[in-house]
Design an enzyme around this catalytic site. Structure first.
Site, PDB file in Angstrom:
ATOM      1  N   GLU A 125       0.865  -1.113  -0.044  1.00  0.00           N
ATOM      2  CA  GLU A 125      -0.050   0.134   0.043  1.00  0.00           C
ATOM      3  C   GLU A 125       0.817   1.139  -0.023  1.00  0.00           C
ATOM      4  O   GLU A 125       0.723   2.219  -0.721  1.00  0.00           O
ATOM      5  CB  GLU A 125      -0.922   0.077   1.093  1.00  0.00           C
ATOM      6  CG  GLU A 125      -1.651  -1.111   1.248  1.00  0.00           C
ATOM      7  CD  GLU A 125      -1.168  -2.300   2.149  1.00  0.00           C
ATOM      8  OE1 GLU A 125       0.107  -2.563   1.874  1.00  0.00           O
ATOM      9  OE2 GLU A 125      -1.898  -2.972   2.721  1.00  0.00           O
ATOM     10  N   CYS A 149      -2.455  -3.245   7.119  1.00  0.00           N
ATOM     11  CA  CYS A 149      -2.097  -3.092   8.672  1.00  0.00           C
ATOM     12  C   CYS A 149      -2.476  -1.583   9.043  1.00  0.00           C
ATOM     13  O   CYS A 149      -2.597  -0.834   8.133  1.00  0.00           O
ATOM     14  CB  CYS A 149      -0.608  -3.485   8.663  1.00  0.00           C
ATOM     15  SG  CYS A 149       0.528  -2.354   8.142  1.00  0.00           S
TER      16      CYS A 149
HETATM   17  O1  LIG Z   1      -0.751  -4.280   5.176  1.00  0.00           O
HETATM   18  C1  LIG Z   1       0.368  -4.895   4.866  1.00  0.00           C
HETATM   19  C2  LIG Z   1       0.955  -5.926   5.560  1.00  0.00           C
HETATM   20  C3  LIG Z   1       1.982  -6.708   5.048  1.00  0.00           C
HETATM   21  N1  LIG Z   1       2.311  -6.449   4.332  1.00  0.00           N
HETATM   22  C4  LIG Z   1       3.795  -7.200   3.595  1.00  0.00           C
HETATM   23  C5  LIG Z   1       4.976  -7.147   4.461  1.00  0.00           C
HETATM   24  C6  LIG Z   1       5.587  -8.462   4.529  1.00  0.00           C
HETATM   25  O2  LIG Z   1       6.503  -8.492   3.303  1.00  0.00           O
HETATM   26  C7  LIG Z   1       4.407  -9.345   4.300  1.00  0.00           C
HETATM   27  C8  LIG Z   1       3.984 -10.038   5.519  1.00  0.00           C
HETATM   28  O3  LIG Z   1       4.726 -11.099   5.861  1.00  0.00           O
HETATM   29  P1  LIG Z   1       4.467 -12.295   6.864  1.00  0.00           P
HETATM   30  O4  LIG Z   1       5.665 -13.085   6.525  1.00  0.00           O
HETATM   31  O5  LIG Z   1       3.065 -12.817   6.313  1.00  0.00           O
HETATM   32  O6  LIG Z   1       4.281 -11.722   8.227  1.00  0.00           O
HETATM   33  O7  LIG Z   1       3.352  -8.777   3.769  1.00  0.00           O
HETATM   34  C9  LIG Z   1       2.125  -5.424   3.257  1.00  0.00           C
HETATM   35  O8  LIG Z   1       2.504  -5.243   1.937  1.00  0.00           O
HETATM   36  N2  LIG Z   1       1.060  -4.818   3.475  1.00  0.00           N
HETATM   37 ZN    ZN Z   2       1.118  -2.498   6.010  1.00  0.00          ZN
END
Ligand SMILES: O=c1ccn([C@H]2C[C@H](O)[C@@H](COP(=O)(O)O)O2)c(=O)[nH]1
Ligand code: ZN
Length: 214
Positions: A125, A149
């Site tokens: 994002e 997130c």
């Molecule tokens: O809002 C979000 C949340 C996470 N991400 C990305 C950041 C990381 O590269 C992965 C998450 O890794 P996990 O191994 O699943 O914890 O996803 C994002 O781009 N946007």
């Molecule tokens: Zn994020």
């Protein structure tokens, strides 16, 4: 007439009958082929009905963009669109520009925070917002593979994005997702889970009949 002669005539009659019925089956098949051809030609004069609708298209762009991600666990893509259905930003999760993704870590299980990816990865994002090709993103929509997130939620709100269309909410019980939802709701950002109309969107280069040699 002898019995032999009458049998012969009967045989000839049967064989003629058989040939005629074969001819009529062939004629039926050729009629079907002709009417299929005519239907195909008629179809080429009408607007296609099985084209991708906007939401499918934008979510597919988000997922295509995610395919650029080098994260071994989770590949996220995002696509921002304006009120005229123009794509104004695309991004995926990756290391910051100039920071080698060969050197920075991609793991997440080290007890040392500096040796995990989380300290470094730019979220999809964030990258889509930073990559914007229009003056501002006020009133835009964001299509994203994973629910944003809390850090991304802050960026979305500050950028003036008014709607988030997400595919997966698999981290819904994480505090970061709860905080994200709280902030997005407070700021009046519409949240909508994407319901795909197509279970698959395939680009098969080999199927495309444009004389491309693969
Ligand atoms: O809002 C979000 C949340 C996470 N991400 C990305 C950041 C990381 O590269 C992965 C998450 O890794 P996990 O191994 O699943 O914890 O996803 C994002 O781009 N946007
Ligand atoms: Zn994020």
């Amino acid at each position: 007439m002898s019995a032999n002669e009458s049998d012969k005539i009967l045989d000839e009659k049967n064989s003629l009958h058989e040939s005629l019925s074969k001819l009529s089956v062939n004629k039926d098949e050729s009629d079907i082929n002709d009417s299929n051809k005519a239907a195909n030609l008629r179809d080429l004069e009408k607007k296609r009905e099985d084209y991708l609708e906007w939401p499918e298209y934008f979510m597919a762009v988000a997922f295509l963009s995610a395919m650029r991600s080098k994260d071994p666990c989770t590949q996220v893509g995002a696509c921002i669109t304006d009120s005229n259905n123009r794509i104004v930003g695309v991004g995926y999760n990756g290391m910051p520009i100039g920071c080698s993704d060969e050197i920075l870590p991609w793991g997440k299980t080290s007890s040392k925070p500096l040796e995990n990816k989380y300290m470094y990865v730019c979220h999809a994002e964030m990258n889509a917002i930073m990559n914007k090709n229009s003056a501002d993103l006020r009133g835009c929509k964001l299509y994203v593979a994973l629910f944003p997130c809390n850090e991304c939620a802050k960026l979305i709100i500050q950028a003036g994005i008014k709607e988030v269309v997400y595919m997966s909410d698999k981290h819904k019980s994480k505090p970061s997702t709860e905080a994200s939802k709280m902030m997005l709701n407070m700021a009046g950002v519409k949240l909508q889970q994407f319901v795909p109309k197509n279970s698959k969107i395939v680009i098969d280069f080999k199927e495309i009949d444009w004389n491309i040699s693969i």
